[in-house]
Design a protein around this motif. Structure first.
Motif, mmCIF file in Angstrom:
data_model
loop_
_atom_site.group_PDB
_atom_site.id
_atom_site.type_symbol
_atom_site.label_atom_id
_atom_site.label_comp_id
_atom_site.label_asym_id
_atom_site.label_seq_id
_atom_site.Cartn_x
_atom_site.Cartn_y
_atom_site.Cartn_z
ATOM 1 N N LYS A 177 38.157 22.020 -11.325
ATOM 2 C CA LYS A 177 37.717 21.089 -10.290
ATOM 3 C C LYS A 177 36.201 20.927 -10.328
ATOM 4 O O LYS A 177 35.482 21.773 -10.864
ATOM 5 C CB LYS A 177 38.180 21.569 -8.925
ATOM 6 N N VAL A 178 35.725 19.842 -9.729
ATOM 7 C CA VAL A 178 34.303 19.517 -9.765
ATOM 8 C C VAL A 178 33.472 20.589 -9.077
ATOM 9 O O VAL A 178 32.428 21.002 -9.576
ATOM 10 C CB VAL A 178 34.065 18.137 -9.123
ATOM 11 N N GLU A 179 33.941 21.046 -7.907
ATOM 12 C CA GLU A 179 33.196 22.062 -7.171
ATOM 13 C C GLU A 179 33.527 23.449 -7.723
ATOM 14 O O GLU A 179 34.696 23.810 -7.860
ATOM 15 C CB GLU A 179 33.527 21.989 -5.675
ATOM 16 N N LYS A 180 32.511 24.232 -8.031
ATOM 17 C CA LYS A 180 32.708 25.513 -8.715
ATOM 18 C C LYS A 180 33.481 26.525 -7.874
ATOM 19 O O LYS A 180 34.153 27.402 -8.402
ATOM 20 C CB LYS A 180 31.356 26.094 -9.109
ATOM 21 N N ASP A 181 33.376 26.423 -6.545
ATOM 22 C CA ASP A 181 34.072 27.391 -5.698
ATOM 23 C C ASP A 181 35.482 26.921 -5.332
ATOM 24 O O ASP A 181 36.156 27.546 -4.512
ATOM 25 C CB ASP A 181 33.271 27.667 -4.426
ATOM 26 N N ASP A 182 35.921 25.840 -5.952
ATOM 27 C CA ASP A 182 37.264 25.304 -5.696
ATOM 28 C C ASP A 182 38.130 25.553 -6.921
ATOM 29 O O ASP A 182 37.624 25.673 -8.034
ATOM 30 C CB ASP A 182 37.181 23.807 -5.400
ATOM 31 N N ASN A 201 32.253 10.097 -16.135
ATOM 32 C CA ASN A 201 32.667 11.416 -15.677
ATOM 33 C C ASN A 201 33.178 11.367 -14.243
ATOM 34 O O ASN A 201 34.176 12.018 -13.900
ATOM 35 C CB ASN A 201 31.503 12.401 -15.782
ATOM 36 N N PHE A 202 32.507 10.602 -13.393
ATOM 37 C CA PHE A 202 32.968 10.448 -12.016
ATOM 38 C C PHE A 202 34.367 9.849 -11.988
ATOM 39 O O PHE A 202 35.257 10.350 -11.288
ATOM 40 C CB PHE A 202 32.010 9.549 -11.232
ATOM 41 N N ARG A 231 41.474 12.668 -12.001
ATOM 42 C CA ARG A 231 42.120 13.927 -12.325
ATOM 43 C C ARG A 231 42.432 14.741 -11.069
ATOM 44 O O ARG A 231 43.498 15.337 -10.952
ATOM 45 C CB ARG A 231 41.226 14.738 -13.250
ATOM 46 N N GLU A 232 41.518 14.760 -10.121
ATOM 47 C CA GLU A 232 41.718 15.583 -8.933
ATOM 48 C C GLU A 232 42.662 14.961 -7.917
ATOM 49 O O GLU A 232 43.363 15.676 -7.195
ATOM 50 C CB GLU A 232 40.375 15.910 -8.279
ATOM 51 N N PHE A 233 42.714 13.616 -7.845
ATOM 52 C CA PHE A 233 43.477 12.966 -6.784
ATOM 53 C C PHE A 233 44.612 12.082 -7.284
ATOM 54 O O PHE A 233 45.324 11.478 -6.489
ATOM 55 C CB PHE A 233 42.542 12.137 -5.897
ATOM 56 N N ASP A 234 44.793 11.997 -8.619
ATOM 57 C CA ASP A 234 45.882 11.209 -9.201
ATOM 58 C C ASP A 234 45.822 9.739 -8.778
ATOM 59 O O ASP A 234 46.850 9.072 -8.631
ATOM 60 C CB ASP A 234 47.245 11.802 -8.826
#
Length: 306
Positions: free
Chosen positions: A128-133, A235-236, A242-245
């Motif tokens: 995922k984009v956010e490293k802590d996710d 990339n965006f 990818r994250e939200f289909d």
């Protein structure tokens, strides 16, 4: 090692055993999952059911009232799915089931190892984009409206499960992994939409969702959104999908139509006014988008309100 996927039916006192209510239960056992197709033809209440593995249930026809996690109660309707953790008791009411109107649903029991394999693949290859996710099945988001992609994948899984094919287990595993991924993407989108305003400082896609919603009447470009995320445009676009289909373009369209529907509920607002108020400057294009998203025209939507 093969799992025993048979659902555990808890002893019922005055309540009826599920097996006496189900006119037809078809079971398809594969290497990493078991697919149960239920058809219930008798009205009943407080029918209890437990599986040894995580279960994805999907309503095909009729209505249930589900009781989960001790206190959660909700109507369960066609086009919806519910994710139930292993050993979690489901208490089910069948308020409308009868011979002419049977309730039909599927329960897909999934082994923990194929779920973990799918999570490992996503987190290692497509983080995922956010490293802590990280990718996960989030049980706080257990009741979902099926997307077209989820429905199509479930239909394909049903079809493969009933085939007499030597490679059936392999095909099922691929399709099952696809289904798990699409479920997690749908969960991620729902969780962001439900709580984006709380996470705008920690999640860049939450910030993007807030921007889209607050600027829905304006021209919103992918260039602008990618700049807000400090990401390149390609990339965006790729990470959002990818994250939200769903692509950011289609997400914006859905948000515009959602906003238009709210406006159209006010009969003093014309269809043209609703169109322009949500940032669409061409009325015929608005009709086309509305029909594509909702399956009906704005005029038909208004008639359905009466």
């Amino acid at each position: 090692m093969q799992h025993n996927f048979k659902p555990g039916l808890l002893p019922l006192k005055a309540e009826k055993d599920l097996r006496t209510l189900v006119e037809n239960r078809s079971v398809y056992t594969m290497q990493h999952c078991e697919l149960n197709v239920y058809e219930t033809r008798q009205q009943s209440e407080k029918v209890r059911l437990v599986f040894d593995d995580m279960v994805l249930t999907t309503m095909l026809r009729g209505k249930k009232i589900m009781h989960l996690f001790g206190s959660e109660q909700f109507d369960y309707l066609p086009g919806e799915s519910v994710i139930v953790p292993d050993h979690e008791e489901m208490v089910i009411d069948f308020p409308e089931a009868n011979q002419e109107n049977p309730t039909q649903c599927i329960a897909l029991a999934v082994q923990a190892d194929i779920l973990q394999d799918t999570l490992n693949l996503l987190n290692e290859k497509y983080p995922k984009v956010e490293k802590d996710d990280s990718w996960k099945i989030d049980l706080s988001c257990f009741h979902l409206q099926n997307t077209l992609e989820i429905k199509t994948t479930i239909d394909r899984l049903l079809s493969i499960s009933t085939e007499n094919n030597a490679a059936k287990d392999v095909l099922v595993d691929f399709t099952l992994k696809e289904l798990l991924i699409r479920l997690m993407q749908t969960q991620a989108r729902k969780l962001i939409l439900d709580s984006y305003h709380k996470n705008t400082s920690t999640n860049r896609f939450a910030f993007v969702v807030e921007y889209i919603k607050s600027h829905i009447h304006e021209d919103i470009t992918i260039d602008k959104l990618s700049n807000l995320c400090y990401m390149s445009k390609p990339n965006f676009f790729r990470c959002f999908k990818r994250e939200f289909d769903i692509s950011p373009v289609d997400f914006i369209i859905q948000e515009r139509i959602k906003a238009a529907k709210k406006l159209l509920k006010d009969m003093n607002v014309t269809i043209s006014q609703a169109c322009y108020s949500v940032g669409i400057n061409n009325l015929s294009y608005f009709f086309k988008l509305f029909k594509r998203v909702e399956g009906i025209t704005p005029n038909e939507f208004r008639k359905s309100l009466n």
